[in-house]
Design a protein around this motif. Structure first.
Motif, mmCIF file in Angstrom:
data_model
loop_
_atom_site.group_PDB
_atom_site.id
_atom_site.type_symbol
_atom_site.label_atom_id
_atom_site.label_comp_id
_atom_site.label_asym_id
_atom_site.label_seq_id
_atom_site.Cartn_x
_atom_site.Cartn_y
_atom_site.Cartn_z
ATOM 1 N N ASN A 88 118.202 -27.574 -13.573
ATOM 2 C CA ASN A 88 117.404 -26.690 -12.719
ATOM 3 C C ASN A 88 117.692 -25.215 -13.001
ATOM 4 O O ASN A 88 116.780 -24.393 -13.102
ATOM 5 N N ASN A 92 115.229 -22.368 -14.733
ATOM 6 C CA ASN A 92 114.992 -21.062 -14.113
ATOM 7 C C ASN A 92 115.276 -19.938 -15.107
ATOM 8 O O ASN A 92 114.516 -18.965 -15.199
ATOM 9 N N LYS A 156 106.838 -18.226 -8.366
ATOM 10 C CA LYS A 156 105.999 -18.736 -9.453
ATOM 11 C C LYS A 156 104.626 -19.112 -8.932
ATOM 12 O O LYS A 156 104.470 -19.451 -7.765
ATOM 13 N N GLY A 165 114.232 -25.921 -6.585
ATOM 14 C CA GLY A 165 115.315 -26.018 -7.569
ATOM 15 C C GLY A 165 116.651 -25.531 -7.021
ATOM 16 O O GLY A 165 117.640 -26.271 -6.977
HETATM 17 MG MG LIG Z 1 113.556 -23.551 -10.460
#
Ligand SMILES: [Mg+2]
Ligand SMILES: Nc1ncnc2c1ncn2[C@@H]1O[C@H](COP(=O)(O)OP(=O)(O)OP(=O)(O)O)[C@@H](O)[C@H]1O
Length: 342
Positions: A88, A92, A156, A165
């Motif tokens: 995760n 990112n 996002k 996440g």
């Molecule tokens: Mg993420």
């Protein structure tokens, strides 16, 4: 509806179901309701085991490097969740580096006593394995950074991020008895620090806490340059505790202004990366121009590798890595103040 349309619909339904189960999984983790299959693990071994997968995930534009300390203590965690937490964070980082960049994974043992600089009241004193994931990506503004652990918080676009996440990473680390902190600067990058308690770790010895927290020789004046008000005040308290005189500035230009006005300063103690343009390095260079012979100590929360370039050595600049012990601060300052002017 023809067959093709049916296929498309079926595929969408399948994807929705998959996304749904992924969501539930992650939700349950940070809701701390999920059964954790915690076992004793060696974090370094876990990392080595997923390096190839990480490289594939990151793609060819992101350079992955690892710096794993030897003799890292054993910790206790669920291996599956450990790995997905790493993935995760790596994803990112990749998303924050669309043009490519560097990802550094580091491990080290750390003993936290009551007064570590990155003061986290949530972290009880004790022995931890620190796992840091640093990227050279876009970084985050403070208002974003403060919200990243919130479930469903995402910057996002729709369909790209669920915003789960880091919430999942947070839940997992907490459930493992640890803690996670994020250090980030817009335009420079981000470091996630995960702390896992040592298995059967012992509380820090009293002697370690008392060791060298003051310096009877300290009488010099230190100019601290740090943009984070809270960290600055904490550091001022620590410097005064050691015995130093202290002047403060919240950014490079203000610090140089104080120097130009002739305030007596023996050493400039500056954050390496500060928002608003001037870096600690620049502050150092200009301070030396203004006051030949002035001493400089840099500090940074970033991975060693990302800040400890050869050029820093050439410029004879030392970096004290955050979080640091009071005793480390005492030693670093004394060492630099004791060297003859450069
Ligand atoms: Mg993420
Ligand atoms: N390494 C990073 N660099 C810059 N911003 C980051 C980084 N990691 C997280 N963020 C910011 O934190 C937000 C939340 O991250 P998180 O992982 O929780 O969700 P997400 O990535 O948006 O979606 P998901 O991980 O569920 O697909 C991101 O949308 C992004 O704005």
């Amino acid at each position: 509806m023809d067959r093709d349309e049916q296929k498309v619909l079926l595929k969408e339904a399948q994807e929705a179901a998959m996304l749904g189960s992924k969501l539930t999984d992650q939700l349950l983790t940070f809701a701390r309701r999920r059964h954790m299959d915690a076992q004793v693990i060696q974090i370094n071994d876990q990392l080595v085991g997923i390096t190839d997968m990480l490289r594939r995930t990151l793609g060819e534009h992101v350079m992955l490097s690892t710096s794993l300390a030897r003799n890292v203590w054993a910790t206790r965690a669920d291996t599956g969740q450990f790995q997905s937490a790493i993935v995760n964070m790596a994803v990112n980082a990749r998303d924050a580096m669309p043009e490519g960049g560097k990802l550094v994974i580091e491990t080290r043992n750390i003993e936290l006593d009551g007064d570590h600089a990155d003061f986290h009241p949530e972290l009880r004193p004790g022995q931890y394995v620190q796992l840091s994931i640093s990227d050279t990506g876009s970084g985050m503004a403070p208002d974003v950074r403060d919200r990243v652990f919130e479930p469903f918080f995402t910057t996002k676009e729709k369909g790209r991020g669920t915003g789960l996440g880091l919430a999942m990473v947070y839940g997992f680390v907490k459930q493992s008895g640890g803690h996670v902190t994020i250090y980030s600067e817009v335009g420079h990058g981000t470091t996630c620090n995960l702390y896992f308690p040592r298995v059967d770790g012992i509380a820090p010895r009293q002697s370690a806490r008392d060791k060298g927290t003051t310096d009877p020789e300290a009488r010099e004046t230190i100019l601290i340059v740090e943009d984070d008000e809270r960290v600055r005040q904490l550091t001022i308290t620590r410097l005064k505790l050691i015995g130093y005189q202290v002047l403060e500035a919240s950014d490079g230009p203000k610090a140089l202004d104080l120097l130009a006005k002739g305030h007596p300063v023996d050493l400039v103690f500056t954050d390496l990366v500060m928002p608003g343009g001037m870096s600690g390095r620049e502050v150092a260079a200009r301070a030396r121009q203004l006051r030949p012979g002035i001493k400089v100590l840099l500090t940074s929360g970033y991975a060693e590798e990302l800040v400890h370039g050869d050029s820093l050595e050439r410029e004879r600049l030392k970096v004290l890595r955050k979080p640091y012990h009071q005793a480390d601060l005492v030693t670093a300052l004394r060492e630099i103040l004791a060297t003859s002017a450069v």
